[in-house]
Design a protein around this motif. Structure first.
Motif, PDB file in Angstrom:
ATOM      1  N   UNK A  88       0.842  -1.198   0.000  1.00  0.00           N
ATOM      2  CA  UNK A  88       0.000   0.000   0.000  1.00  0.00           C
ATOM      3  C   UNK A  88       0.875   1.245   0.000  1.00  0.00           C
ATOM      4  N   UNK A  89       1.935   1.230   0.795  1.00  0.00           N
ATOM      5  CA  UNK A  89       2.841   2.373   0.872  1.00  0.00           C
ATOM      6  C   UNK A  89       3.463   2.670  -0.493  1.00  0.00           C
ATOM      7  N   UNK A  90       3.876   1.647  -1.190  1.00  0.00           N
ATOM      8  CA  UNK A  90       4.470   1.827  -2.515  1.00  0.00           C
ATOM      9  C   UNK A  90       3.435   2.379  -3.490  1.00  0.00           C
ATOM     10  N   UNK A  91       2.230   1.845  -3.449  1.00  0.00           N
ATOM     11  CA  UNK A  91       1.172   2.331  -4.333  1.00  0.00           C
ATOM     12  C   UNK A  91       0.819   3.790  -4.070  1.00  0.00           C
ATOM     13  N   UNK A  92       0.692   4.162  -2.801  1.00  0.00           N
ATOM     14  CA  UNK A  92       0.378   5.547  -2.474  1.00  0.00           C
ATOM     15  C   UNK A  92       1.519   6.481  -2.853  1.00  0.00           C
ATOM     16  N   UNK A  93       2.755   6.019  -2.698  1.00  0.00           N
ATOM     17  CA  UNK A  93       3.904   6.827  -3.140  1.00  0.00           C
ATOM     18  C   UNK A  93       3.782   7.120  -4.634  1.00  0.00           C
ATOM     19  N   UNK A  94       3.444   6.125  -5.419  1.00  0.00           N
ATOM     20  CA  UNK A  94       3.341   6.316  -6.873  1.00  0.00           C
ATOM     21  C   UNK A  94       2.233   7.303  -7.232  1.00  0.00           C
ATOM     22  N   UNK A  95       1.108   7.234  -6.525  1.00  0.00           N
ATOM     23  CA  UNK A  95       0.016   8.182  -6.774  1.00  0.00           C
ATOM     24  C   UNK A  95       0.451   9.591  -6.364  1.00  0.00           C
ATOM     25  N   UNK A  96       1.087   9.707  -5.204  1.00  0.00           N
ATOM     26  CA  UNK A  96       1.562  11.015  -4.752  1.00  0.00           C
ATOM     27  C   UNK A  96       2.607  11.580  -5.712  1.00  0.00           C
ATOM     28  N   UNK A  97       3.483  10.738  -6.198  1.00  0.00           N
ATOM     29  CA  UNK A  97       4.489  11.173  -7.161  1.00  0.00           C
ATOM     30  C   UNK A  97       3.818  11.684  -8.433  1.00  0.00           C
ATOM     31  N   UNK A  98       2.815  10.969  -8.917  1.00  0.00           N
ATOM     32  CA  UNK A  98       2.109  11.393 -10.132  1.00  0.00           C
ATOM     33  C   UNK A  98       1.446  12.755  -9.927  1.00  0.00           C
ATOM     34  N   UNK A  99       0.837  12.969  -8.773  1.00  0.00           N
ATOM     35  CA  UNK A  99       0.202  14.261  -8.497  1.00  0.00           C
ATOM     36  C   UNK A  99       1.250  15.372  -8.402  1.00  0.00           C
ATOM     37  N   UNK A 100       2.374  15.082  -7.746  1.00  0.00           N
ATOM     38  CA  UNK A 100       3.448  16.071  -7.663  1.00  0.00           C
ATOM     39  C   UNK A 100       3.966  16.426  -9.059  1.00  0.00           C
ATOM     40  N   UNK A 101       4.171  15.424  -9.887  1.00  0.00           N
ATOM     41  CA  UNK A 101       4.651  15.683 -11.248  1.00  0.00           C
ATOM     42  C   UNK A 101       3.639  16.498 -12.045  1.00  0.00           C
ATOM     43  N   UNK A 102       2.354  16.244 -11.822  1.00  0.00           N
ATOM     44  CA  UNK A 102       1.326  17.038 -12.501  1.00  0.00           C
ATOM     45  C   UNK A 102       1.422  18.506 -12.103  1.00  0.00           C
ATOM     46  N   UNK A 103       1.611  18.756 -10.814  1.00  0.00           N
ATOM     47  CA  UNK A 103       1.767  20.136 -10.355  1.00  0.00           C
ATOM     48  C   UNK A 103       3.043  20.736 -10.934  1.00  0.00           C
ATOM     49  N   UNK A 104       4.150  20.023 -10.801  1.00  0.00           N
ATOM     50  CA  UNK A 104       5.458  20.538 -11.215  1.00  0.00           C
ATOM     51  C   UNK A 104       5.529  20.791 -12.720  1.00  0.00           C
ATOM     52  N   UNK A 105       5.025  19.877 -13.509  1.00  0.00           N
ATOM     53  CA  UNK A 105       5.219  19.945 -14.957  1.00  0.00           C
ATOM     54  C   UNK A 105       4.087  20.637 -15.718  1.00  0.00           C
ATOM     55  N   UNK A 106       2.884  20.677 -15.136  1.00  0.00           N
ATOM     56  CA  UNK A 106       1.743  21.255 -15.855  1.00  0.00           C
ATOM     57  C   UNK A 106       1.187  22.512 -15.185  1.00  0.00           C
ATOM     58  N   UNK A 107       0.940  22.439 -13.891  1.00  0.00           N
ATOM     59  CA  UNK A 107       0.267  23.553 -13.218  1.00  0.00           C
ATOM     60  C   UNK A 107       1.218  24.695 -12.875  1.00  0.00           C
ATOM     61  N   UNK A 108       2.405  24.376 -12.408  1.00  0.00           N
ATOM     62  CA  UNK A 108       3.353  25.427 -12.033  1.00  0.00           C
ATOM     63  C   UNK A 108       3.765  26.290 -13.230  1.00  0.00           C
ATOM     64  N   UNK A 109       4.037  25.708 -14.397  1.00  0.00           N
ATOM     65  CA  UNK A 109       4.327  26.567 -15.560  1.00  0.00           C
ATOM     66  C   UNK A 109       3.163  27.494 -15.922  1.00  0.00           C
TER      67      UNK A 109
END
Length: 154
Positions: A88-109
């Motif tokens: 579960x921890x690994x799965x949640x990390x992957x979801x959190x990483x995907x959300x962070x990347x969405x913010x970093x690469x799409x929303x922040x620009x």
């Protein structure tokens, strides 16, 4: 300090930086900036906050899987023998990483572009999208911490 203890400490500290930073931003900084700053200053401040905080998130994003794999090997000798909470921890990390990347690469620009153009309504909308994603990521991070804290002792 054993190799396991130092790896575990590094893992917990990386998670603390990421989840704790989101908690501070969401619960303390966001309401404070909204109460005292006008949109141009507030949006410029958030760009600077994100620039600084996301450097630390990138460090955490790198440390967590490295230390996690180390802990997995040291404690359980592999993924197959690890208990469900580790999966579960690994799965949640992957979801959190995907959300962070969405913010970093799409929303922040989009936020940066709006601030550079002094388009404050567009900047506010971009910041609102970031706020929602960070809020959801914070909930996932808190859930992850609760799941791990409630696990059977090993």
């Amino acid at each position: 300090m054993t190799l396991y203890a130092s790896t575990y400490a590094l893992h917990v500290l990386a998670a603390l930086v990421w989840v704790g930073g989101m908690f501070f931003a969401w619960m303390i900084l966001r309401p404070a900036t909204g109460a005292v700053l006008e949109p141009p200053q507030r949006l410029r401040l958030w760009l600077e906050v994100f620039r600084r905080f996301f450097l630390w998130v990138w460090v955490a994003v790198l440390i967590l899987p490295i230390s996690g794999i180390g802990l997995l090997q040291l404690r359980f000798t592999g993924f197959e023998t690890a208990p469900r909470y580790v999966h579960v921890m690994i799965g949640l990390y992957l979801v959190m990483l995907a959300l962070f990347l969405r913010v970093q690469l799409l929303q922040l620009p989009a936020l940066r572009q709006a601030v550079d153009a002094q388009d404050w309504p567009a900047g506010g909308a971009a910041l609102g999208r970031i706020r929602r994603l960070v809020g959801f990521n914070l909930l996932l991070g808190l859930a992850l911490v609760a799941i791990v804290a409630a696990r059977p002792s090993f």
